[in-house]
Motif scaffolding. Structure first.
Motif, PDB file in Angstrom:
ATOM      1  N   GLY B  78       0.893  -1.059  -0.083  1.00 56.53           N
ATOM      2  CA  GLY B  78       0.072   0.092   0.048  1.00 56.53           C
ATOM      3  C   GLY B  78       0.862   1.274   0.008  1.00 56.53           C
ATOM      4  O   GLY B  78       0.429   2.343  -0.738  1.00 56.53           O
ATOM      5  N   ASP B  79       1.985   1.193   0.539  1.00 55.84           N
ATOM      6  CA  ASP B  79       2.894   2.377   0.896  1.00 55.84           C
ATOM      7  C   ASP B  79       3.483   2.753  -0.669  1.00 55.84           C
ATOM      8  O   ASP B  79       3.491   3.826  -1.079  1.00 55.84           O
ATOM      9  CB  ASP B  79       4.029   2.203   1.827  1.00 55.84           C
ATOM     10  N   ALA B 118      17.177   4.517   1.480  1.00 56.50           N
ATOM     11  CA  ALA B 118      16.522   3.084   1.204  1.00 56.50           C
ATOM     12  C   ALA B 118      14.918   3.364   1.908  1.00 56.50           C
ATOM     13  O   ALA B 118      14.906   3.710   3.103  1.00 56.50           O
ATOM     14  CB  ALA B 118      17.050   2.027   1.914  1.00 56.50           C
ATOM     15  N   LEU B 119      14.027   3.247   1.222  1.00 55.48           N
ATOM     16  CA  LEU B 119      12.867   3.149   1.722  1.00 55.48           C
ATOM     17  C   LEU B 119      12.364   1.978   1.971  1.00 55.48           C
ATOM     18  O   LEU B 119      12.067   0.899   1.194  1.00 55.48           O
ATOM     19  CB  LEU B 119      11.637   3.929   0.487  1.00 55.48           C
ATOM     20  N   VAL B 120      11.832   1.503   3.335  1.00 61.06           N
ATOM     21  CA  VAL B 120      11.484   0.109   3.803  1.00 61.06           C
ATOM     22  C   VAL B 120      10.197   0.077   3.809  1.00 61.06           C
ATOM     23  O   VAL B 120       9.627   0.972   4.988  1.00 61.06           O
ATOM     24  CB  VAL B 120      12.603  -0.176   5.118  1.00 61.06           C
ATOM     25  N   GLU B 121       9.536  -0.617   3.122  1.00 61.42           N
ATOM     26  CA  GLU B 121       8.167  -0.840   3.567  1.00 61.42           C
ATOM     27  C   GLU B 121       7.690  -2.219   4.435  1.00 61.42           C
ATOM     28  O   GLU B 121       8.599  -3.229   4.028  1.00 61.42           O
ATOM     29  CB  GLU B 121       7.252  -1.040   2.427  1.00 61.42           C
ATOM     30  N   PHE B 148       9.227   3.269   6.055  1.00 61.63           N
ATOM     31  CA  PHE B 148       8.222   4.087   4.969  1.00 61.63           C
ATOM     32  C   PHE B 148       6.694   3.293   5.238  1.00 61.63           C
ATOM     33  O   PHE B 148       6.691   2.049   5.025  1.00 61.63           O
ATOM     34  CB  PHE B 148       8.640   3.744   3.515  1.00 61.63           C
ATOM     35  N   GLY B 149       5.759   3.959   5.640  1.00 62.88           N
ATOM     36  CA  GLY B 149       4.600   3.229   6.114  1.00 62.88           C
ATOM     37  C   GLY B 149       4.670   3.024   7.691  1.00 62.88           C
ATOM     38  O   GLY B 149       5.641   2.827   8.264  1.00 62.88           O
ATOM     39  N   SER B 150       3.268   2.687   8.108  1.00 62.02           N
ATOM     40  CA  SER B 150       3.325   2.337   9.564  1.00 62.02           C
ATOM     41  C   SER B 150       3.809   0.972  10.128  1.00 62.02           C
ATOM     42  O   SER B 150       4.454   0.912  11.082  1.00 62.02           O
ATOM     43  CB  SER B 150       1.975   2.460  10.184  1.00 62.02           C
ATOM     44  N   PRO B 188       5.196   7.596   8.853  1.00 63.81           N
ATOM     45  CA  PRO B 188       4.081   6.632   9.060  1.00 63.81           C
ATOM     46  C   PRO B 188       2.701   6.992   8.281  1.00 63.81           C
ATOM     47  O   PRO B 188       2.718   7.971   7.872  1.00 63.81           O
ATOM     48  CB  PRO B 188       3.735   6.754  10.879  1.00 63.81           C
ATOM     49  N   GLY B 189       1.845   6.120   8.438  1.00 56.42           N
ATOM     50  CA  GLY B 189       0.506   6.209   7.786  1.00 56.42           C
ATOM     51  C   GLY B 189       0.136   4.533   7.327  1.00 56.42           C
ATOM     52  O   GLY B 189       1.284   4.049   6.965  1.00 56.42           O
ATOM     53  N   CYS B 190      -1.147   4.366   6.865  1.00 53.98           N
ATOM     54  CA  CYS B 190      -1.626   3.016   6.655  1.00 53.98           C
ATOM     55  C   CYS B 190      -2.465   3.204   5.379  1.00 53.98           C
ATOM     56  O   CYS B 190      -3.539   2.897   5.648  1.00 53.98           O
ATOM     57  CB  CYS B 190      -2.115   2.280   7.735  1.00 53.98           C
ATOM     58  N   PRO B 191      -2.024   3.689   4.246  1.00 53.67           N
ATOM     59  CA  PRO B 191      -0.650   4.157   4.075  1.00 53.67           C
ATOM     60  C   PRO B 191      -0.468   5.652   4.259  1.00 53.67           C
ATOM     61  O   PRO B 191      -1.488   6.210   4.538  1.00 53.67           O
ATOM     62  CB  PRO B 191      -0.591   3.888   2.355  1.00 53.67           C
ATOM     63  N   PRO B 192       1.017   6.121   4.083  1.00 55.85           N
ATOM     64  CA  PRO B 192       0.993   7.374   4.014  1.00 55.85           C
ATOM     65  C   PRO B 192       0.452   7.944   3.161  1.00 55.85           C
ATOM     66  O   PRO B 192       0.236   7.472   2.047  1.00 55.85           O
ATOM     67  CB  PRO B 192       2.610   7.794   3.915  1.00 55.85           C
ATOM     68  N   SER B 193      -0.041   9.337   3.215  1.00 64.54           N
ATOM     69  CA  SER B 193      -0.828  10.135   2.054  1.00 64.54           C
ATOM     70  C   SER B 193       0.085  10.438   1.072  1.00 64.54           C
ATOM     71  O   SER B 193       1.365  10.506   0.970  1.00 64.54           O
ATOM     72  CB  SER B 193      -1.519  11.304   2.575  1.00 64.54           C
ATOM     73  N   PRO B 194      -0.373  10.068  -0.340  1.00 62.28           N
ATOM     74  CA  PRO B 194       0.221  10.657  -1.528  1.00 62.28           C
ATOM     75  C   PRO B 194       0.925  11.737  -1.214  1.00 62.28           C
ATOM     76  O   PRO B 194       2.469  12.142  -1.507  1.00 62.28           O
ATOM     77  CB  PRO B 194      -0.542  10.730  -2.540  1.00 62.28           C
ATOM     78  N   GLU B 195       0.461  12.837  -0.664  1.00 63.65           N
ATOM     79  CA  GLU B 195       0.773  14.185  -0.281  1.00 63.65           C
ATOM     80  C   GLU B 195       2.221  14.330   0.551  1.00 63.65           C
ATOM     81  O   GLU B 195       3.029  14.922   0.203  1.00 63.65           O
ATOM     82  CB  GLU B 195      -0.231  14.904   0.110  1.00 63.65           C
ATOM     83  N   ILE B 196       1.993  13.338   1.680  1.00 59.01           N
ATOM     84  CA  ILE B 196       3.352  13.585   2.651  1.00 59.01           C
ATOM     85  C   ILE B 196       4.647  13.078   2.026  1.00 59.01           C
ATOM     86  O   ILE B 196       5.619  13.184   2.033  1.00 59.01           O
ATOM     87  CB  ILE B 196       2.750  12.875   4.018  1.00 59.01           C
TER      88      ILE B 196
END
Ligand SMILES: Cc1cc2nc3c(=O)[nH]c(=O)nc-3n(C[C@H](O)[C@H](O)[C@H](O)COP(=O)(O)OP(=O)(O)OC[C@H]3O[C@@H](n4cnc5c(N)ncnc54)[C@H](O)[C@@H]3O)c2cc1C
Ligand code: SF4
Ligand code: SF4
Ligand code: SF4
Lengths: 281, 294
Positions: B78-79, B118-121, B148-150, B188-196
């Motif tokens: 989702g992220d 590195a973006l770790v999901e 990246f993501g909650s 954080p975010g589930c998922p993070p918003s596209p804007e952030i």
């Protein structure tokens, strides 16, 4: 500056008699949101609508001027307007949204716009945020204490509540009661005691009664958008305005109250910090 | 300024903090209630990534785009999907602003290369040797690791995992990555918003440290739950009944009762967003005023 960034500060009143009759002060909130709706600047607005119990408001999405007018008037207890913003966009399909917010609600909204971690596609939909001044807010049970216990009245009889000139005023159909504010101290919610923002410094347009004569409001325009919309409304004859320097008590009182609130809030924050408690500022 | 030198600035390579300096300084979290005794951040310096200053300068001239990797652990994708929802800037971002150098399904590369970010999901499963290894490797290969993501940041709904399911009944224990490695920033975010996501990427490229500070502070905590509102906000006399938490909750687990948040634990996925969005948990006043032009 103690009143935050501003474009213009005036004393104003809605010209519409119906709005004058129902609104708390100069009808700025109701007048401006209705104007923005008529002009299609917004498609709907979140306001503090009537709840199941009298004087216990419930946030609602108003899609017509009538609904905005039905929500006029100050309720001195919680109406978590911010919670309805997402619903307004998702469930009502509003692309251009307006709302009214007390300073702490304004802060939640603005933080979400700058840092929308978990809030998608909402930040850019908010087109008009009308902020209202706020010194404190009360749990509903505190209102019951004032009205039922201290004044011995039934809540159902109350037509209007107002705080001003050092007193809480309770109006019934044919009588006026008052309680000195020292009788209400200690009944406000604890979160208010660290609040530093009296005049909704982050709103597009802020308004409140302090500074202007009865039936009028002091209006502060802040953002470019807020200033433009308010000016359009004035030009359209929705509001009549007076130079703030020409009215009594005028800005000195507003500045005094804003400063004393900021000082008190900072002092309480400091006190809590010394106790080892968390504070956001 | 080239992008790589911007990333260098972001990494504070220029100020070159010594390891001792950094280690003496506990991570001071600005998030209300976040533990201040959390992990010390990994000091980043050139030696760690095996490059001399001259070498980095040379690379900067040859390749100005930050090298980004996408590491997919126990998350739902989702992220990554939210990232791609930035339709307006995605093509520009991927073609001209960054190089995606690693990522299952994104790049045909088997060995993890050196990366700027590195973006770790996803969280990491302790019983999954491959994921555990990949996570250690990320820390070695990436100058900056972002949860990246909650799920990666605080475990999110994988906090409910208890094993006993096909195809791997033994996969039982899932942890946010910050419990195992040093994390530099969290979104954080589930998922993070596209804007952030877009705002963070832009801030990274523009070396806008002020904007990124909350993400750095958030990396200091690996916990999140709807009960945080009661524990950290209401119990600490901070709640004002504004309703932001109820608006922000992505699963409608929060309602407002008598002006205070009430949360339904059956709906809560432990994403942590309600407290993060609460204006009383941390307060970025300067940035908000700047954004509004006030
Ligand atoms: C808790 C509280 C404390 C206040 N304290 C002060 C003060 O110290 N000094 C001062 O000058 N003014 C204060 N005000 C503002 C003032 O009472 C008027 O609301 C304001 O002047 C607007 O008047 P109006 O005639 O323009 O608005 P109206 O046209 O009457 O509209 C008022 C709007 O406010 C909304 N509203 C009512 N109650 C709430 C609520 N609890 N939460 C959120 N929105 C609500 C309604 O939905 C309506 O849209 C306070 C308001 C509140 C809610
Ligand atoms: S005083 Fe501040 S915290 Fe309290 S209700 Fe008013 S704006 Fe909110
Ligand atoms: S209550 Fe909602 S926002 Fe808060 S942690 Fe649970 S799911 Fe996330
Ligand atoms: S977001 Fe508002 S209502 Fe929710 S916990 Fe924070 S202060 Fe209270």
């Amino acid at each position: 500056m103690v009143l935050g960034t501003s474009k213009q500060i005036v004393s104003a009143r809605a010209t519409d008699k119906q709005i004058q009759a129902v609104s708390q002060d100069g009808g700025i909130v109701t007048g401006l949101l209705s104007f923005a709706l008529d002009e299609k600047i917004i498609e709907g607005a979140v306001v503090a609508g009537p709840g199941e119990e009298l004087w216990k408001p419930k946030p609602m999405v108003a899609m017509s001027a009538d609904e905005i007018i039905a929500a006029a008037g100050t309720k001195y207890t919680f109406s978590p307007n911010v919670m309805m913003l997402k619903k307004a966009v998702r469930q009502y399909g509003i692309e251009k949204l307006g709302t009214v917010a007390i300073p702490c609600q304004t802060m939640g909204i603005r933080k979400m716009q700058s840092y929308p971690f978990g809030v998608r596609f909402l930040a850019d939909k908010l087109k008009l945020l009308v902020g209202i001044y706020c010194m404190e807010n009360f749990p509903f049970a505190s209102l019951e204490t004032f009205i039922n216990e201290k004044l011995g009245l039934s809540t159902d009889l109350v037509e209007k509540m107002d705080i001003g000139k050092g007193k809480l005023w309770i109006y019934t159909q044919d009588e006026t009661f008052s309680l000195p504010l020292k009788e209400t101290h200690g009944y406000e919610q604890a979160g208010c005691n660290i609040c530093k923002d009296y005049v909704a410094e982050l709103a597009d347009v802020s308004t409140g009664s302090v500074g202007s004569p009865d039936g009028w409001s002091t209006v502060i325009t802040r953002t470019d958008d807020g200033d433009t919309i308010f000016q359009q409304a004035v030009d359209a004859g929705i509001f009549e305005i007076k130079d703030i320097d020409s009215v009594k008590p005028g800005l000195p009182l507003l500045e005094k109250l804003a400063k004393s609130k900021a000082d008190k809030g900072a002092k309480e924050s400091e006190r809590r910090r010394e106790l080892g408690l968390p504070v956001p500022w | 300024m080239s992008l790589i030198s911007k990333v260098k600035r972001f990494l504070r390579i220029e100020t070159k903090p010594t390891k001792d300096d950094e280690e003496d300084k506990p991570t001071e979290s600005k998030i209300t209630g976040a533990s201040t005794t959390e992990k010390i951040k990994k000091p980043v310096n050139l030696e760690d990534v095996g490059a001399s200053k001259q070498e980095v300068e040379k690379v900067a001239e040859e390749n100005a785009k930050p090298r980004i990797g996408y590491i997919h652990l126990s998350g739902c994708t989702g992220d990554g999907m939210a990232l791609t929802e930035n339709y307006d800037i995605l093509a520009e971002l991927l073609t001209n602003m960054v190089d995606i150098v690693y990522g299952q399904t994104l790049v045909d590369v088997w060995d993890m290369p050196e990366m700027d970010l590195a973006l770790v999901e996803g969280s990491v499963c302790l019983q999954d040797e491959h994921s555990m290894h990949e996570l250690q490797e990320v820390r070695e290969k990436a100058k900056l690791v972002c949860a990246f993501g909650s799920c990666a940041a605080n475990g999110c709904f994988t906090r409910y995992a208890r094993g006993g399911q096909q195809a791997r009944p033994d996969h039982e224990s899932f942890l946010p990555i910050g419990d195992l490695i040093d994390v530099d920033l969290a979104i954080p975010g589930c998922p993070p918003s596209p804007e952030i996501i877009a705002k963070t990427v832009v801030a990274l490229i523009q070396e806008d440290m002020d904007y990124l500070q909350p993400m750095i502070d958030l990396a200091a905590t690996t916990e999140g739950c709807g009960c945080d509102l009661q524990k950290y906000i209401v119990n600490n006399a901070l709640c004002t009944g504004c309703g932001t938490c109820a608006m922000a909750c992505q699963t409608r687990a929060v309602t407002m009762v008598e002006g205070r948040p009430a949360f339904n634990s059956d709906r809560c996925i432990k994403c942590g967003i309600c407290r993060i969005q609460c204006p009383r948990s941390w307060w970025p006043e300067e940035r908000i005023k700047e954004d509004l032009g006030l």
